[in-house]
Design a protein around this motif. Structure first.
Motif, PDB file in Angstrom:
ATOM      1  N   ARG A 107       0.636  -1.494   0.092  1.00  0.00           N
ATOM      2  CA  ARG A 107      -0.709   0.556   0.146  1.00  0.00           C
ATOM      3  C   ARG A 107       0.971   1.125  -0.030  1.00  0.00           C
ATOM      4  O   ARG A 107       2.192   1.364  -0.899  1.00  0.00           O
ATOM      5  N   ASN A 163      -7.519  -0.745   9.772  1.00  0.00           N
ATOM      6  CA  ASN A 163      -9.432  -1.119   9.623  1.00  0.00           C
ATOM      7  C   ASN A 163      -9.946  -2.138  10.360  1.00  0.00           C
ATOM      8  O   ASN A 163     -11.435  -1.962  10.865  1.00  0.00           O
ATOM      9  N   ALA A 164      -9.906  -3.212   9.731  1.00  0.00           N
ATOM     10  CA  ALA A 164      -9.934  -4.797  10.345  1.00  0.00           C
ATOM     11  C   ALA A 164     -10.095  -3.917  11.514  1.00  0.00           C
ATOM     12  O   ALA A 164     -11.597  -5.346  12.583  1.00  0.00           O
ATOM     13  N   ILE A 190     -13.587  -7.724   1.371  1.00  0.00           N
ATOM     14  CA  ILE A 190     -12.761  -7.616   1.686  1.00  0.00           C
ATOM     15  C   ILE A 190     -11.382  -8.128   1.313  1.00  0.00           C
ATOM     16  O   ILE A 190     -11.293  -9.591   2.218  1.00  0.00           O
ATOM     17  N   SER A 238     -16.361  -0.135  -0.234  1.00  0.00           N
ATOM     18  CA  SER A 238     -15.350  -0.101  -1.328  1.00  0.00           C
ATOM     19  C   SER A 238     -15.182  -0.686  -2.151  1.00  0.00           C
ATOM     20  O   SER A 238     -14.592   0.502  -3.977  1.00  0.00           O
ATOM     21  N   ASP A 268     -18.370   2.387   8.598  1.00  0.00           N
ATOM     22  CA  ASP A 268     -17.136   2.092   8.920  1.00  0.00           C
ATOM     23  C   ASP A 268     -16.488   2.499   6.884  1.00  0.00           C
ATOM     24  O   ASP A 268     -17.087   2.265   5.830  1.00  0.00           O
ATOM     25  N   GLY A 270     -14.074   2.375   5.521  1.00  0.00           N
ATOM     26  CA  GLY A 270     -12.755   1.431   4.636  1.00  0.00           C
ATOM     27  C   GLY A 270     -11.542   2.561   4.426  1.00  0.00           C
ATOM     28  O   GLY A 270     -10.823   3.146   5.419  1.00  0.00           O
ATOM     29  N   SER A 302      -8.836   3.684   7.275  1.00  0.00           N
ATOM     30  CA  SER A 302      -8.030   3.098   7.608  1.00  0.00           C
ATOM     31  C   SER A 302      -6.351   4.076   7.367  1.00  0.00           C
ATOM     32  O   SER A 302      -6.735   4.981   7.236  1.00  0.00           O
ATOM     33  N   LYS A 305      -4.380   3.750   3.549  1.00  0.00           N
ATOM     34  CA  LYS A 305      -5.309   3.807   2.000  1.00  0.00           C
ATOM     35  C   LYS A 305      -5.104   4.849   1.254  1.00  0.00           C
ATOM     36  O   LYS A 305      -3.703   5.852   1.155  1.00  0.00           O
TER      37      LYS A 305
HETATM   38  C1  LIG Z   1      -9.942  -1.879   3.623  1.00  0.00           C
HETATM   39  C2  LIG Z   1     -11.615  -1.835   4.516  1.00  0.00           C
HETATM   40  C3  LIG Z   1     -11.738  -2.485   5.850  1.00  0.00           C
HETATM   41  C4  LIG Z   1     -10.154  -3.002   6.118  1.00  0.00           C
HETATM   42  O1  LIG Z   1      -9.165  -2.072   6.333  1.00  0.00           O
HETATM   43  P1  LIG Z   1      -7.779  -2.567   6.659  1.00  0.00           P
HETATM   44  O2  LIG Z   1      -6.647  -1.052   6.547  1.00  0.00           O
HETATM   45  O3  LIG Z   1      -7.394  -3.112   4.914  1.00  0.00           O
HETATM   46  O4  LIG Z   1      -7.902  -3.284   7.907  1.00  0.00           O
HETATM   47  C5  LIG Z   1     -12.302  -2.608   5.710  1.00  0.00           C
HETATM   48  N1  LIG Z   1     -13.635  -1.871   5.384  1.00  0.00           N
HETATM   49  C6  LIG Z   1     -13.778  -2.017   4.167  1.00  0.00           C
HETATM   50  C7  LIG Z   1     -14.803  -0.839   4.270  1.00  0.00           C
HETATM   51  C8  LIG Z   1     -12.095  -0.959   3.778  1.00  0.00           C
HETATM   52  O5  LIG Z   1     -12.356  -0.500   2.696  1.00  0.00           O
END
Ligand SMILES: *Cc1c(COP(=O)(O)O)cnc(C)c1O
Length: 484
Positions: A107, A163-164, A190, A238, A268, A270, A302, A305
């Motif tokens: 990333r 983010n997970a 994802i 996403s 969320d 993402g 995140s 990203k």
């Molecule tokens: C990418 C994403 C996640 C996970 O995020 P990470 O930082 O990769 O753990 C969760 N929810 C959404 C909607 C995402 O796009």
């Protein structure tokens, strides 16, 4: 057994008996070099391994019997093995895939300011959980909380591993043993086994699906809200888009519905961008501040990203809920280390000067890079790639389309430029392309492109180090043979 085969077997037996001992091999020049560079223990192990390999090869035997194997040859094999093993497994590569935020390639590339901050945190002791004003114990998240609040308009904020983890922690804190309401249109997967229903189950929340794949209405949510509801979750879809006869309930309307029942709404996002990407000519992606302003009680996003920082997950929103999250024992298991906290702080601070982000933040620099600039670079590099790949390919500079990646604006492409290698003959073209791609991956700094529509495409949008790219290609000079 024929006389010839018998002769081979005898020669092999003799060669096996004549194999040098470990001590003999250690006297060879290459062994001295190996000991100097890698130490005696590793060299002895490598010599043993090289001898074992030679012995096995002799036993299997080819059609022609091996001549005697010299100490020098075994020592050189041992040295070569040590050199290969010493190469870091975490290696830099040139990301010429055309996907700016490529999850499989790590990333976001960090900003210089973030790198410096991380290096300092690695090299020095830091006031990680130590309040320098009072001299008492401090809070690790306190280091970036105010910045996150300033940039998002939220009341409070917390940071976890990614983010997970943020989503897992929020679900576990607010909906363990309770119901979590999600639209069927937002039950996403994802990459890398992150599926919303599975995360729900692990968080101990009971998933309540509402609506249909393409349409969910306020009444669907209203009918599902009850005394057992822990939260309403809105998930940014996403990595895909449903088109046609669709309908989703905006967060703002969900908030109005849920507030009546005193149920928190979690958004969320993402990718979660902190600035409006429209100013860089990209489609508008909802910003974190907009999600907060729409009234979501918590927003998750995140770090690596669109934000362009290190891997991290942020939760921003209502103070009472953030405090509850911070008291969850899972928070301790999901926290970030001092190196990343330092990089996060430095990255976030760059957002205080949004006009200069294109210079200071590599992710935005890559996303905003003008096509003309990329095409000019491709023109410059055509001869070098042509020389490296040899006569088998015609190399040109062509327009192409890059993608943002990591599930951000999946439909959106960026006009870009590429080096395109086209096999000159149709026969065996597929294999020639695979070989060329492999040759580029085997370079000292591997070059990762993509094969599409019968050509090898190297999208130069993310090529910062042009000199380094030329150096790595030059190791193939005259290397057309290597491709044959
Ligand atoms: C990418 C994403 C996640 C996970 O995020 P990470 O930082 O990769 O753990 C969760 N929810 C959404 C909607 C995402 O796009």
């Amino acid at each position: 057994m024929t006389a010839r085969l018998k002769g081979h077997a005898e020669a092999r037996g003799a060669a096996l008996r004549r194999l040098p001992s470990v001590d003999d091999v250690l006297k060879a020049d290459a062994a001295a070099v190996a000991i100097d560079r890698f130490g005696r223990t590793a060299t002895v192990a490598a010599v043993r391994a090289a001898l074992a390999e030679t012995r096995a090869a002799l036993r299997v035997g080819g059609d022609t019997p091996e001549p005697g194997v010299s100490s020098a040859r075994v020592a050189e094999a041992a040295l070569a093995r040590l050199v290969t093993d010493a190469r870091p497994a975490v290696r830099p590569v040139f990301n010429l895939t055309g996907v700016v935020l490529h999850t499989n390639l790590g990333r976001a590339v960090l900003a210089e300011a973030a790198i410096e901050a991380a290096v300092t945190a690695m090299r020095r002791t830091i006031a990680l959980e130590f309040d320098l004003t009072t001299g008492k114990r401090g809070e690790r998240d306190g280091l970036v909380r105010d910045l996150l609040c300033e940039l998002t308009g939220a009341e409070d904020a917390t940071v976890v591993n990614n983010n997970a983890a943020a989503v897992l922690l929020v679900l576990n804190t607010l909906a363990k043993g309770r119901e979590a309401i999600v639209s069927r249109g937002e039950l996403i997967e994802i990459g890398g086994a992150f599926r919303m229903p599975d995360i729900m189950a692990r968080a101990g929340a009971k998933l309540v699906e509402v609506g249909t794949t393409n349409r969910t209405h306020p009444t669907d949510y209203a009918a599902a809200l009850n005394a057992r509801t822990g939260l309403v979750l809105k998930v940014h879809t996403s990595n895909y888009r449903i088109e046609g006869f669709t309908s989703a309930v905006p967060a703002r309307d969900l908030v109005a519905l849920a507030r009546d029942k005193n149920v928190p709404v979690v958004d969320d996002l993402g990718s979660g961008t902190l600035i409006d990407l429209a100013r860089f000519g990209l489609a508008h992606e909802p910003t974190v501040a907009e999600a907060v302003a729409a009234g979501a009680d918590l927003v998750t996003f995140s770090g690596d990203k669109l934000l362009g920082g290190p891997q991290a997950g942020f939760v921003v929103g209502r103070r009472d809920l953030i405090q509850k999250i911070n008291r969850n024992p899972m928070k301790r298991a999901l926290r970030v280390d001092k190196i990343r906290l330092a990089a996060i702080e430095a990255t976030l601070k760059l957002y205080r000067d949004p006009d200069r982000l294109v210079e200071t933040l590599p992710t935005l620099r890559h996303l905003a890079r003008p096509q003309a600039d990329i095409l000019a670079q491709a023109q410059r590099l055509v001869p070098a790639l042509a020389a490296a790949l040899g006569d088998e390919f015609e190399v040109t500079a062509d327009a192409c389309a890059s993608r943002i990646g990591s599930g951000a604006l999946p439909q959106e492409t960026l006009s870009s430029g590429a080096l395109v290698a086209r096999p000159r003959t149709e026969r065996g073209a597929g294999r020639a392309l695979e070989r060329a791609a492999k040759t580029l991956r085997d370079l000292p700094v591997p070059v990762i492109g993509r094969i599409a529509d019968g050509v090898l495409v190297l999208d130069l949008r993310c090529l910062d180090d042009e000199a380094g790219f030329l150096t790595t290609l030059a190791s193939l000079r005259g290397g057309a043979d290597a491709l044959a």
